[in-house]
Design a protein around this motif. Sequence first.
Motif, PDB file in Angstrom:
ATOM      1  N   ASP A 148       0.833  -1.204   0.000  1.00 12.93           N
ATOM      2  CA  ASP A 148       0.000   0.000   0.000  1.00 12.93           C
ATOM      3  C   ASP A 148       0.867   1.254   0.000  1.00 12.93           C
ATOM      4  O   ASP A 148       0.599   2.208  -0.736  1.00 12.93           O
ATOM      5  N   GLN A 166      -7.272   1.926  -2.718  1.00  9.39           N
ATOM      6  CA  GLN A 166      -6.229   1.033  -2.229  1.00  9.39           C
ATOM      7  C   GLN A 166      -6.794  -0.096  -1.357  1.00  9.39           C
ATOM      8  O   GLN A 166      -7.975  -0.118  -1.034  1.00  9.39           O
ATOM      9  N   GLY A 211      -5.459  -4.344  -0.352  1.00  7.44           N
ATOM     10  CA  GLY A 211      -5.497  -5.694  -0.892  1.00  7.44           C
ATOM     11  C   GLY A 211      -6.038  -6.743   0.062  1.00  7.44           C
ATOM     12  O   GLY A 211      -6.394  -7.844  -0.356  1.00  7.44           O
ATOM     13  N   PRO A 245      -6.717 -11.567  -3.114  1.00 13.98           N
ATOM     14  CA  PRO A 245      -6.465 -10.304  -3.806  1.00 13.98           C
ATOM     15  C   PRO A 245      -5.716 -10.429  -5.125  1.00 13.98           C
ATOM     16  O   PRO A 245      -5.532  -9.428  -5.823  1.00 13.98           O
ATOM     17  N   LEU A 249      -5.502  -6.558  -6.084  1.00 16.49           N
ATOM     18  CA  LEU A 249      -6.522  -5.592  -5.703  1.00 16.49           C
ATOM     19  C   LEU A 249      -5.874  -4.451  -4.931  1.00 16.49           C
ATOM     20  O   LEU A 249      -4.985  -4.672  -4.108  1.00 16.49           O
ATOM     21  N   GLY A 250      -6.311  -3.241  -5.186  1.00 21.72           N
ATOM     22  CA  GLY A 250      -5.700  -2.075  -4.573  1.00 21.72           C
ATOM     23  C   GLY A 250      -4.563  -1.520  -5.394  1.00 21.72           C
ATOM     24  O   GLY A 250      -4.021  -0.459  -5.086  1.00 21.72           O
ATOM     25  N   ASP A 264      -9.573  -1.808  -8.036  1.00 21.70           N
ATOM     26  CA  ASP A 264      -9.928  -1.189  -6.766  1.00 21.70           C
ATOM     27  C   ASP A 264     -10.000  -2.224  -5.641  1.00 21.70           C
ATOM     28  O   ASP A 264     -10.456  -3.356  -5.845  1.00 21.70           O
ATOM     29  N   GLY A 265      -9.544  -1.809  -4.457  1.00 20.64           N
ATOM     30  CA  GLY A 265      -9.448  -2.702  -3.314  1.00 20.64           C
ATOM     31  C   GLY A 265     -10.394  -2.367  -2.179  1.00 20.64           C
ATOM     32  O   GLY A 265     -11.462  -1.786  -2.379  1.00 20.64           O
TER      33      GLY A 265
END
Length: 353
Positions: A50, A80, A82, A108, A124-125, A129-130
């Motif tokens: 992140d 952000q 995951g 993720p 993801l993130g 999009d997370g």
Amino acid sequence: MGSDQFMTAAVLRRHGGPDVLELRDDWPVPRVGPGQVLVRVSAAALNNTDIWTREGAYGLPGRPEAKAGWRGPVDFPRVQGGDIAGTVQEAAADVPGTWVGRRVLVDPAFYADDREDAVPIGLLGSEADGGFATYVAVDAARVHDMSASPLSDEELASLPVAYGTAMGMLERARITSGETVLVTGASGGVGFALVQLAAARGTRVVALTSGSKAEALSEAGAAETVSRDADPAELRRRLDAAAPGGLDAVADVAGGPWLERLLPALRDGARWVIAGAVAGPVVTFDLRRLYLHNVSLIGSSMHTRSHFADLVELARTGAVRPRIAARYHLSDVHAAQDEFRRGAHIGKIVITP
């Protein structure tokens, strides 16, 4: 859930400092596409990725200082996060309606193909999009039913990235019961996960950490702890005592000078698996220590579907229970990232929306 509804989300606008992560209360609730479900997020957890994604700290081939996500350019704006645990609120028409209302853990990773051992090519993130939001839309194939798990939602949310990465490292390096493995950065998210998961499979764990965190690591399953601040002679003496025949493996999340310092402590035929570079991404070491001793140097990024399925089974039985270091509301995401960067915590920092 209508597209006219809005939610709270932590949205990354570009690479940069904490100010480029905007907390928005007017972000559209994601629309569920074919094969997807909408998850109401109950907990999400912080990871190095992140911070590094926000900072663009991954570099590019031949350009280590270039601003980029871990797979290259990031498509901004990006929500952000995951690590996601929550409850399915809505399912697409082509997804069984029985998923609605189920407590789930979200994988993720995006994978290169449909094989169980396919490598991850997105997150993801980062590539989509997370979970630093009230809701997230994800493919139904990546949700796992956690109805029977004794773990809390916060504990479940601590698993995917850190424990998935740790599981991938242990599997790719073939670290097994009865072996002795050194874990660097052992008090961080992935490091702590490595200690717990390796100990759970009967591996003898030597944890490299700061002295103040030794007790927590012993409780997590480390057979021995070694201070990373020890002088080189003392460090080598401790490692020789811990593994008289040489270490069977090193599970490294730090990088930096440790590769050069610790290679001589490995036995012939040992494995060094690395999944992070928080102590420095560009390193120098003597290649002769690698090839003359048949040492394997293994890069490991996240997990495969098979690795994640193994982790899910551990979560369903409660065989591994993550340590929660701190809890923050989504509105305090900047304070959460600030504490994460300070690195004084042991375990996972969790965000709840």
